[in-house]
Design an enzyme around this catalytic site. Structure first.
Site, mmCIF file in Angstrom:
data_model
loop_
_atom_site.group_PDB
_atom_site.id
_atom_site.type_symbol
_atom_site.label_atom_id
_atom_site.label_comp_id
_atom_site.label_asym_id
_atom_site.label_seq_id
_atom_site.Cartn_x
_atom_site.Cartn_y
_atom_site.Cartn_z
ATOM 1 N N LYS A 164 0.846 -1.155 -0.202
ATOM 2 C CA LYS A 164 -0.124 0.077 0.139
ATOM 3 C C LYS A 164 0.752 1.353 -0.037
ATOM 4 C CE LYS A 164 -3.662 -2.770 1.803
ATOM 5 N NZ LYS A 164 -4.416 -3.318 2.971
ATOM 6 N N GLN A 180 -4.591 -1.704 9.141
ATOM 7 C CA GLN A 180 -4.301 -3.367 8.672
ATOM 8 C C GLN A 180 -5.173 -4.263 9.403
ATOM 9 O OE1 GLN A 180 -2.924 -3.978 5.557
ATOM 10 N NE2 GLN A 180 -4.002 -6.050 5.811
ATOM 11 N N ASP A 195 -10.639 3.107 3.303
ATOM 12 C CA ASP A 195 -10.570 1.875 3.285
ATOM 13 C C ASP A 195 -12.118 1.223 3.225
ATOM 14 O OD1 ASP A 195 -9.412 -0.676 2.656
ATOM 15 O OD2 ASP A 195 -8.830 -1.067 4.919
#
Ligand code: NAP
Length: 281
Positions: free
Chosen positions: A55, A99, A122
């Site tokens: 990322k 994450q 996200d």
């Protein structure tokens, strides 16, 4: 006739060129400011570390900055919440990625939901999910939103079609089903307690495999001419769907690798650039 390949790798590359131009324009206008994605990695799981690194690399490729936060595996929920709060209040941070998964002592849902809506690039908060499901503005959850972007880029018709989503996780199956519903598909959601899974899949015009088991969905369950979307990726380069025999029989399919995977990170940076533009201009 061979099926149309829904090439996520190519679409992600093309989108990166467009995003690079948008970031460069932002830099020009603002005297050098770029969007910044903060990534939070808790613990030392090697797969998670690799995803976070990928990322960060994607941000770099389009000229965007990332702020990498690494916390030890002993981190508590309170400590992680405090870090998220700090990033929420940092005006230079435009997106926050936590994450998944976090170590088990942490209340992951509470931490996801602490991310400010405008930085939830996200698409993991309950608020963002609810707004998206209601058709209100919100960043979509990265993997299903990436799948929607891929289907749209290839003009796959969804309206009135029967979509069967296998899997109902908060980051994939559930938001996927809501997005397909918003696109006027008729949606069936299957999960581990579903009876006669094969029968549901046989009726699908569009099948989304989001199960997490290698080649669990058999090619023979899928009807001729269906659109096949495989979110899975397992060692040996196979997904959640037995794709081999479908290359001839499906109307379109996402390859593994190179289909859904590249679109997830691409959607994260795409939404980070959107968020940056809202603040930087
Ligand atoms: P997950 O949280 O483990 O969810 C798996 C889902 O599959 C659950 O809803 C589960 O049902 C369902 N399931 C399990 N066994 C089943 C069975 N026998 N029949 C029908 N349904 C069954 O996984 P996830 O995070 O959604 O990920 C799914 C897949 O997508 C994995 O292969 C993962 O690697 C992949 N993925 C890819 C990306 C990417 O960027 N490419 C991102 C995320 C995930 P229950 O709810 O009843 O338990």
């Amino acid at each position: 006739m061979s099926a149309l390949v829904l090439d996520g790798k190519a679409l992600a590359q093309k989108t990166e060129e467009e995003l690079s131009a948008r970031v460069a324009a932002m830099k020009d206008k603002s005297g050098g400011q770029t969007p910044i994605l903060a990534t939070i990695l808790v613990g030392d799981d090697p797969a998670s570390a690799t995803y976070v690194k990928m990322k960060g690399n994607a941000c770099r490729r389009i000229g965007m900055d990332s702020l990498q936060v690494e916390l030890p595996s002993s981190t508590t929920t309170e400590q992680l919440l405090a870090k998220i709060e700090e990033l929420n209040s940092n005006p230079n941070v435009h997106g926050i990625l936590l994450q998944h998964p976090v170590p088990e002592q942490i209340d992951e849902r509470a931490c996801f939901d602490a991310i400010a809506l405008e930085k939830d690039v996200d698409g993991v908060t309950c608020l963002g999910f609810g707004r998206m499901a209601m058709g209100e503005e919100a960043y979509g959850c990265a993997t299903p939103k990436g799948i929607m972007r891929l289907l749209e880029a290839y003009n796959i018709e969804l309206e009135g079609k029967h979509a069967v989503v296998v899997g109902r996780s908060p980051i994939l199956g559930k938001p996927m089903a809501a997005m397909l519903l918003n696109a006027n598909a008729t949606v069936t959601i299957c999960h581990s307690r579903t009876q006669d899974l094969a029968e549901h899949i046989r009726r699908a015009d569009i099948v989304v495999g989001a199960v997490g088991r290698p080649e669990f969905i058999k090619a023979e369950w899928i009807k001729d001419g269906a659109v096949v979307v495989d979110a899975g990726y397992h060692p040996g380069g196979v997904g959640d769907i037995e794709l081999g025999p479908l290359v001839e029989r499906a109307s379109a399919y996402t390859p593994v690798p190179g289909g859904v995977g590249p679109m997830t990170i691409n959607t994260l940076i795409y939404q980070s650039v959107d968020s940056g533009e809202k603040k930087i201009g």
